[in-house]
Scaffold this motif. Structure first.
Motif, short mmCIF file in Angstrom:
data_model
loop_
_atom_site.label_atom_id
_atom_site.label_comp_id
_atom_site.label_asym_id
_atom_site.label_seq_id
_atom_site.Cartn_x
_atom_site.Cartn_y
_atom_site.Cartn_z
N MET A 35 6.11 -6.99 -13.66
CA MET A 35 7.75 -7.06 -13.01
C MET A 35 7.63 -6.57 -11.67
O MET A 35 6.86 -5.62 -11.55
CB MET A 35 8.57 -5.92 -13.90
N ALA A 36 8.08 -7.31 -10.73
CA ALA A 36 8.09 -7.04 -9.37
C ALA A 36 9.31 -7.01 -8.67
O ALA A 36 10.41 -7.57 -9.27
CB ALA A 36 7.14 -7.80 -8.80
N TRP A 37 9.36 -6.45 -7.57
CA TRP A 37 10.41 -6.54 -6.65
C TRP A 37 10.05 -7.10 -5.24
O TRP A 37 9.11 -6.75 -4.80
CB TRP A 37 11.22 -5.14 -6.09
N PHE A 38 10.78 -8.23 -4.85
CA PHE A 38 10.77 -8.70 -3.52
C PHE A 38 11.77 -8.58 -2.75
O PHE A 38 12.97 -8.11 -3.12
CB PHE A 38 10.35 -10.12 -3.70
N SER A 50 7.21 -4.34 -4.33
CA SER A 50 6.42 -3.37 -5.41
C SER A 50 6.41 -4.07 -6.79
O SER A 50 7.21 -5.05 -6.98
CB SER A 50 7.29 -2.06 -5.75
N VAL A 51 5.33 -3.76 -7.63
CA VAL A 51 4.99 -4.07 -8.71
C VAL A 51 4.61 -3.43 -9.66
O VAL A 51 3.98 -2.35 -9.49
CB VAL A 51 3.80 -5.36 -8.81
N GLY A 56 1.19 -0.91 -16.84
CA GLY A 56 1.52 0.46 -16.23
C GLY A 56 1.29 0.50 -14.83
O GLY A 56 1.71 1.27 -14.02
N THR A 57 0.25 -0.19 -14.34
CA THR A 57 -0.35 0.02 -12.97
C THR A 57 0.70 -0.32 -12.12
O THR A 57 1.41 -1.21 -12.19
CB THR A 57 -1.66 -0.69 -12.93
N ILE A 58 0.79 0.45 -10.86
CA ILE A 58 2.01 0.14 -9.99
C ILE A 58 1.54 0.14 -8.52
O ILE A 58 0.63 0.88 -8.40
CB ILE A 58 2.98 1.56 -9.96
N LEU A 107 -3.11 -10.54 -6.14
CA LEU A 107 -2.10 -11.52 -5.27
C LEU A 107 -0.93 -11.50 -5.86
O LEU A 107 0.01 -12.28 -5.86
CB LEU A 107 -2.55 -12.90 -5.41
N TRP A 108 -0.47 -10.15 -6.39
CA TRP A 108 0.95 -10.05 -6.84
C TRP A 108 2.02 -10.36 -5.98
O TRP A 108 3.07 -10.69 -6.31
CB TRP A 108 0.98 -8.40 -7.54
#
Length: 126
Positions: A35-38, A50-51, A56-58, A107-108
């Motif tokens: 899950m990510a925010w753009f 952020s991803v 659970g890695t952030i 490459l997230w």
């Protein structure tokens, strides 16, 4: 039918805080997704903020490290973005995104890797 529904955008003064929410609907096994925010400012390309990996890695973009925090509540199928010490450069439309494999490798932040997108929520910092 998959839906990502963002909320929480608003107009705030510089130095203020906001919490964005992204509710994930219709995504089977959503806790196995990245899950990510753009965000996208007027006239600029969409950029990764952020991803959170399925394990659970952030990760954060350098521009928001120390000010933003991503979290998720699997019971509510919701991802949050806590934004503090907001600056005018944070202004833009904020989108959440979901995908099974997008966060693999380094490459997230690549927009084209993400399958599901929300409609966006506007954040304006003045």
């Amino acid at each position: 039918h998959v839906q990502l529904v963002e909320s929480g955008g608003d107009s705030v003064q510089a130095g203020g805080s906001l919490r964005l929410s992204c509710q994930v609907l219709g995504l089977f096994g959503s806790n196995s997704y990245c899950m990510a925010w753009f965000r996208q400012a007027p006239g600029k390309e969409r950029e990764g903020v952020s991803v959170v990996h399925s394990g659970g890695t952030i990760e954060y973009a350098d521009s928001v490290k120390g000010r933003f925090a991503i979290s998720q509540d699997n019971a509510k199928n919701t991802v949050y973005l806590e934004m503090n010490s907001l600056i005018p450069e944070d202004t833009g439309m904020y989108y959440c995104a979901a995908d099974v494999t997008a966060c693999r490798g380094d490459l997230w932040w690549a927009v084209g890797r993400w399958k599901y997108w929300g409609q966006g929520t506007q954040v304006t910092v003045s």
